[in-house]
Structure formats: C-alpha cells, structure tokens
Design a protein around this motif. Structure first.
Motif, PDB file in Angstrom:
ATOM      1  N   UNK A 156      51.044  -5.286  41.655  1.00 14.46           N
ATOM      2  CA  UNK A 156      51.483  -6.123  40.190  1.00 14.46           C
ATOM      3  C   UNK A 156      52.016  -5.251  39.623  1.00 14.46           C
ATOM      4  N   UNK A 157      51.076  -3.994  40.008  1.00 13.72           N
ATOM      5  CA  UNK A 157      51.392  -3.214  39.060  1.00 13.72           C
ATOM      6  C   UNK A 157      53.189  -2.950  39.553  1.00 13.72           C
ATOM      7  N   UNK A 158      52.980  -2.735  40.357  1.00 12.23           N
ATOM      8  CA  UNK A 158      54.679  -1.950  41.019  1.00 12.23           C
ATOM      9  C   UNK A 158      55.841  -2.516  40.294  1.00 12.23           C
ATOM     10  N   UNK A 159      55.648  -3.899  40.739  1.00  4.87           N
ATOM     11  CA  UNK A 159      56.519  -5.235  40.137  1.00  4.87           C
ATOM     12  C   UNK A 159      56.708  -5.036  38.385  1.00  4.87           C
ATOM     13  N   UNK A 160      55.419  -4.599  38.100  1.00  6.03           N
ATOM     14  CA  UNK A 160      55.323  -4.852  36.753  1.00  6.03           C
ATOM     15  C   UNK A 160      56.768  -3.409  36.389  1.00  6.03           C
ATOM     16  N   UNK A 161      56.257  -2.313  36.792  1.00  3.51           N
ATOM     17  CA  UNK A 161      57.272  -1.231  36.444  1.00  3.51           C
ATOM     18  C   UNK A 161      59.110  -1.800  36.622  1.00  3.51           C
ATOM     19  N   UNK A 162      59.349  -1.997  38.133  1.00  3.62           N
ATOM     20  CA  UNK A 162      60.825  -1.992  38.470  1.00  3.62           C
ATOM     21  C   UNK A 162      60.840  -3.029  37.132  1.00  3.62           C
ATOM     22  N   UNK A 163      59.757  -3.899  36.253  1.00  7.21           N
ATOM     23  CA  UNK A 163      60.608  -5.300  35.974  1.00  7.21           C
ATOM     24  C   UNK A 163      61.254  -4.366  34.745  1.00  7.21           C
ATOM     25  N   UNK A 164      60.164  -3.082  34.396  1.00  7.51           N
ATOM     26  CA  UNK A 164      60.370  -2.421  32.712  1.00  7.51           C
ATOM     27  C   UNK A 164      60.724  -1.952  32.643  1.00  7.51           C
ATOM     28  N   UNK A 165      61.538  -0.960  34.021  1.00  4.03           N
ATOM     29  CA  UNK A 165      62.641   0.177  34.256  1.00  4.03           C
ATOM     30  C   UNK A 165      64.325  -0.841  34.032  1.00  4.03           C
ATOM     31  N   UNK A 166      63.740  -1.777  35.447  1.00  7.46           N
ATOM     32  CA  UNK A 166      65.121  -2.909  34.514  1.00  7.46           C
ATOM     33  C   UNK A 166      65.675  -2.930  33.240  1.00  7.46           C
ATOM     34  N   UNK A 167      64.290  -3.806  32.367  1.00  2.77           N
ATOM     35  CA  UNK A 167      65.016  -4.029  30.965  1.00  2.77           C
ATOM     36  C   UNK A 167      65.856  -2.851  29.729  1.00  2.77           C
ATOM     37  N   UNK A 168      65.191  -1.473  30.540  1.00  6.90           N
ATOM     38  CA  UNK A 168      65.181  -0.656  29.836  1.00  6.90           C
ATOM     39  C   UNK A 168      66.999  -0.381  29.541  1.00  6.90           C
ATOM     40  N   UNK A 169      67.091  -0.444  31.723  1.00  5.08           N
ATOM     41  CA  UNK A 169      68.163  -0.021  31.237  1.00  5.08           C
ATOM     42  C   UNK A 169      69.560  -1.231  30.781  1.00  5.08           C
TER      43      UNK A 169
END
Length: 196
Positions: free
Chosen positions: A3-16
């Motif tokens: 879940x932590x890895x998924x949240x990190x990927x989601x955050x990176x996609x939002x920042x991009x």
C-alpha cells in the motif's frame, strides 16, 4: 508495504501532472529572432544582436541546471544534489591539502601524516570529479595513467592506514606524485615534445 508503494506512485503521478499544468507556454518570438533564440537566456536579452545564436540555442549543456543526463550509477541524485555534494568534497579536499601543507616543513618527521593527508585530499578531489562528471563517463575515459594514479593512491592509503609503514607510505606517495606528473604531461598539448 504494498500500500505504501502504491501511495508513493500515486503521489509522484499527481506531482508530475501538477508540474505540467503549472508550466507556462513560451513567449512569442520577437521580431528578427527565432524561437530557439528567445527561449535561451542570453538570446532573450540580446535578441537580434546575439553574435552566437546557434551556440546559445543548442548544445547539451544549454539547460544544465534543470536537465541532467541519466547517470546509471547515481540514480537517486539530482544534478543540484550532485553539485552540492561535489562542492562539499572539494572543500574537504582543500582542507586536507591545507593540513598537508602545514606538515610540509616537518616532512622528515611526519612523512606518513603528510602522505595520508595528501592522499585523502586527492581522494576527496576524485570523489568531486566522479560526482560532477559521473562514474560511468570517467571509467570510459580512464587511461593507463589514471589507473596507475588510482593504484598508487590506494597503495599509499593502505600503507599509511593499514600497514602503518613510513617507508612504504613515502614510496606510495612518490609513485602517486610521479603518476600525477605523467597524467599532467599527457594532458599538455604536444606532451613531452611540447615542453622541449
């Protein structure tokens, strides 16, 4: 953990996506200037008076602070982080060289400390070069003199720290200085013939 890895990927996609939406469009070109000239910093100021329009608009180092080349051995460091750490390494190298210079008058009595400080300064200087240029590029460009210098540097550090032998440390430092002189001589235009 997944879940932590998924949240990190989601955050990176939002920042991009946020960074892409904030980016402003390029200003329209002024009279007499091409789009490339106006997008570069110097070309925007000089406009049609720019004596080097092609050099200002192209080249791999045009956007140096913002766009970094991919470095496979240093994937987690941005260009600015590499620049800051290499500056720190250069400061440490200057400190070590300065302390070695203080031991220069006592070279006969404290030869091992002088060689150790000089070698640590060289090691910090090499670390700064590795961080700035990238280890992959430096290994591609390494010649025989560079490998001889690295071997002499490692031998000097091993003799000073591991063996604690003054004679072997001085011998390694002499090999290090001669290898550095060979590299400098090879780097001069014309080499030894140019000096004559």
């Amino acid at each position: 953990m997944a879940d932590l890895g998924g949240q990190l990927q989601e955050y990176l996609a939002q920042s991009k996506t946020a960074a892409a939406s904030i980016a402003a469009p390029a200003p329209p070109p002024s009279a007499g200037c091409s789009q490339e000239e106006t997008s570069s910093g110097l070309g925007a100021w000089l406009g049609p008076l720019n004596p080097f329009p092609a050099a200002a608009a192209s080249g791999p180092d045009r956007d140096w602070p913002r766009a970094a080349e991919a470095e496979p051995w240093l994937p987690g460091l941005s260009r600015w982080q590499r620049l800051a750490v290499s500056g720190l390494c250069l400061l440490l190298a200057a400190l070590c060289f300065g302390l070695a210079a203080l031991y220069a008058p006592l070279l006969v009595l404290r030869a091992r400390k002088f060689a150790l400080l000089w070698s640590l300064g060289s090691l910090c200087g090499l670390a700064a070069a590795v961080l700035l240029r990238g280890p992959a590029r430096l290994l591609r460009e390494a010649g025989g003199g560079s490998l001889l210098y690295l071997g002499a540097l490692a031998g000097t550090l091993y003799a000073a720290l591991g063996l604690r032998s003054t004679f072997l440390t001085v011998l390694g430092a002499a090999a290090q200085l001669s290898a550095a002189a060979l590299i400098l001589l090879a780097g001069l235009p014309g080499g030894a013939a140019g000096l004559r």
